[in-house]
Structure formats: structure tokens, C-alpha cells
Design an enzyme around this catalytic site. Structure first.
Site, PDB file in Angstrom:
ATOM      1  N   THR A   1       4.828  -5.392   4.137  1.00 19.62           N
ATOM      2  CA  THR A   1       6.084  -6.019   4.260  1.00 19.62           C
ATOM      3  C   THR A   1       5.877  -6.934   5.265  1.00 19.62           C
ATOM      4  OG1 THR A   1       7.082  -3.621   4.331  1.00 19.62           O
ATOM      5  CG2 THR A   1       8.547  -5.378   5.342  1.00 19.62           C
TER       6      THR A   1
ATOM      7  N   TYR B   1      -3.022   5.045   3.998  1.00 17.97           N
ATOM      8  CA  TYR B   1      -1.854   4.608   3.489  1.00 17.97           C
ATOM      9  C   TYR B   1      -2.046   5.005   2.111  1.00 17.97           C
ATOM     10  CZ  TYR B   1       2.035   1.432   2.047  1.00 17.97           C
ATOM     11  OH  TYR B   1       3.373   1.196   1.466  1.00 17.97           O
TER      12      TYR B   1
ATOM     13  N   LYS C   1       0.333   7.758   5.946  1.00 18.04           N
ATOM     14  CA  LYS C   1       1.338   7.166   5.511  1.00 18.04           C
ATOM     15  C   LYS C   1       1.561   7.502   3.805  1.00 18.04           C
ATOM     16  CE  LYS C   1       3.955   3.130   4.806  1.00 18.04           C
ATOM     17  NZ  LYS C   1       4.112   1.491   4.736  1.00 18.04           N
TER      18      LYS C   1
ATOM     19  N   VAL D   1       7.147   5.588   8.521  1.00 16.32           N
ATOM     20  CA  VAL D   1       6.852   4.222   8.502  1.00 16.32           C
ATOM     21  C   VAL D   1       8.079   3.565   7.742  1.00 16.32           C
ATOM     22  CG1 VAL D   1       5.187   2.259   8.230  1.00 16.32           C
ATOM     23  CG2 VAL D   1       4.606   4.382   9.110  1.00 16.32           C
TER      24      VAL D   1
END
Length: 299
Positions: free
Chosen positions: A54, A142, A170, A210
Site C-alpha cells: 500500500t 507476510y 500477516k 494490518v
């Protein structure tokens, strides 16, 4: 000085994967980043991820990444956990980014599954271990096979959890069954990486999120978490259902595009996007406005 953490909540509970503000000319907007970071922490985030997907990490330079970490730590590092994205599909490059982030003052690292090259599980294990060995910072894995092309298998997660600095995951795998087993067997702190599944993942053992929508609804996300932790499942479900239009609206288009459009609607720092991403079209922004309003977001 980083905020206090515990083994159960090493990076806090409510984190937003922050966009990277740019000036109208497309340069890094460090002042805007500091103002946005302060706004997000004031809104209820106790952690921020910078230089993630992001944050348009594929199109920011290594120097810009370090500058951004340094600026955000300076602005809010005493009030929030600052986690720096350091994962790429090149292990040596990832190690340089990890060391740069540590030198810039990051409190932790986010390491995404190497994308495009589709490495085997042994390659993933060695890649993440190398990142964890590169600095003294704690690491959040992640797992996002929809972007990376390969999952981190539960067995690999359990192996990685034996490393003293790999402390969290995550989860953007979208598989509650696998998440349940991985949470139960790895002992890692588990963070939802899929906003629509924030509450379901809490129900199987996640400790926080998150988030992308945390840019606009951090207070509600915190309230949902607190309700769940206190045992008020009815209230947590009510908040989840109220936010459904927000979850839907923020992911009608690519996440960075919608977040920057939403922040612009609220008069917050955002700026343009770097190609190949492009700004939200007027009709897309109007649909986003309707979605956010349906979820109770004040614009």
C-alpha cells in the site's frame, strides 16, 4: 523509544499499512507522511507499516524508503510501532533493505513472500531466515499467495517460528482452516491482512490486524477488537457488519488507488500515484464516496 510490546502483541494490535504521500510533481512528500502518520495514530492505530504494498514499495527507491522510515519514526515512533517493509523477490536486496530500515530507526520488519519466481518452500525458509539474521529487529512474515504466487505452507511457518526474531505473521491467505492450524502450532502473533476477514481471524486466534481500511475507520477497527477481546461478540459482529460497505468500497479497485482517493476526499496527505498505478476515475471516486458514506465514514 519504541512503544512497549509483548510476545503476544509484538507490533501492537491495530496497524495500518500506510500509503506513501507524494507531491503534485510525484516526489516523496515527507511532511505529508509525518502529518498522515500522526493522524493515523491519533485515530487509534498503535502501529504503522511503511514501504509495504500500500506504500507503493515497488516504485519507491531504496533511498526514499529509508527517508520515509526515518520521517515516520521521528513523527510517531514514540507512540506507535513502525514496521518497515523489507521483502522483495531478491534475497540480497531484501537484506539491504532490512539493514537500511534498522539504521533508519524502524521497530520491526515486514517480509513478504518472494513473488513472481515461485520459489519452493525450502527457498522461502532460507529467504526469511536470511532476513531475520540480517538485523536485530523482530520480523513479521507476510503470507499473500494471491500476489506472490506461492503460499507459505503451515509446516514452513512452524519451522520459521523457531527463529527467535520471527515473531508474527500477516495472513492474507484467505483460508481460515489453515490459519487455525498455523496459529495453534506456530505460536506466532497472528495479524489479519485481509480486512473483510478481520473479525473471523480474531475468532480463530489472531491478535490484531494490518489494515488498509484503517486509513479511514481505525476507531471502528479498534472498537471491534476491544469488543471481541472483552467477550462482547454481538457488538463486534455489529461493527463488522456496519463496516461491510467500507470493506467492499475500498477494494472495488486496487487498494492504493482507493486509499489515496479516500484520503483526498478527507483532505489528508496523499498525492498522485506512480505508474503503473493510476488515480481513481471520477465515477470510481463517486462510487467510493457512496460506499464510505454507507459505512458511516464522514467525508
Amino acid at each position: 523509544m519504541a512503544p512497549t510490546s509483548t510476545p503476544q502483541t509484538p507490533f501492537g494490535r491495530v496497524l495500518t499499512a500506510m500509503i506513501t504521500p507524494f507531491t503534485a510533481e510525484g516526489a516523496l512528500d515527507l511532511d505529508g507522511a509525518q502529518r498522515l502518520a500522526a493522524h493515523l495514530v491519533d485515530s487509534g492505530n498503535d502501529g504503522l507499516v511503511v514501504n509495504g504494498t500500500t506504500g507503493e514499495s515497488p516504485t519507491t527507491s531504496d533511498a526514499e524508503k529509508a527517508q520515509l522510515v526515518r520521517a515516520v519514526v521521528e513523527a510517531v515512533g514514540d507512540r506507535a510501532h513502525i514496521v518497515a517493509g523489507a521483502g522483495t523477490n531478491d534475497t540480497e536486496h531484501s537484506l539491504r533493505l532490512a539493514r537500511d530500515a534498522a539504521q533508519a530507526g524502524a521497530h520491526g520488519l515486514l517480509a513478504v513472500t518472494p513473488y513472481y519466481s515461485k520459489p519452493p518452500q525450502e527457498g522461502l525458509f532460507r529467504h526469511f531466515t536470511a532476513i531475520a539474521d540480517a538485523t536485530e529487529l523482530p520480523v513479521m512474515l507476510y503470507d499473500i499467495p494471491g500476489r506472490s504466487g506461492v503460499p507459505i505452507n503451515t509446516e514452513t511457518i512452524v519451522r520459521l517460528a523457531e527463529h527467535p526474531r520471527i515473531v508474527a505473521n500477516k495472513d492474507a491467505k484467505g483460508d481460515l482452516g489453515r490459519a487455525s492450524w498455523a496459529i495453534a502450532t506456530s505460536g506466532l502473533a497472528w495479524y489479519s491482512g485481509d480486512d473483510m476477514l478481520n473479525l473471523p481471524l480474531l475468532s480463530v486466534g489472531a491478535i490484531g490486524y494490518v489494515s488498509v481500511v484503517g486509513h479511514v475507520v481505525a476507531p471502528e477497527l479498534r472498537s471491534m477488537l476491544e469488543a471481541h477481546v472483552s467477550g462482547d461478540v454481538v457488538k463486534a459482529t455489529e461493527i463488522h457488519q456496519k463496516l461491510l460497505p467500507v470493506f467492499t468500497g475500498m477494494f472495488r479497485n486496487q487498494g492504493v488507488i482507493t486509499v489515496k482517493a479516500a484520503l483526498a476526499l478527507r483532505g489528508l496527505p496523499a498525492g498522485p500515484l506512480r505508474l503503473p498505478l493510476v488515480g481513481s476515475a471520477p465515477e470510481e471516486t463517486e462510487q467510493l464516496r457512496r460506499d464510505l458514506a454507507a459505512g458511516g465514514v464522514q467525508l
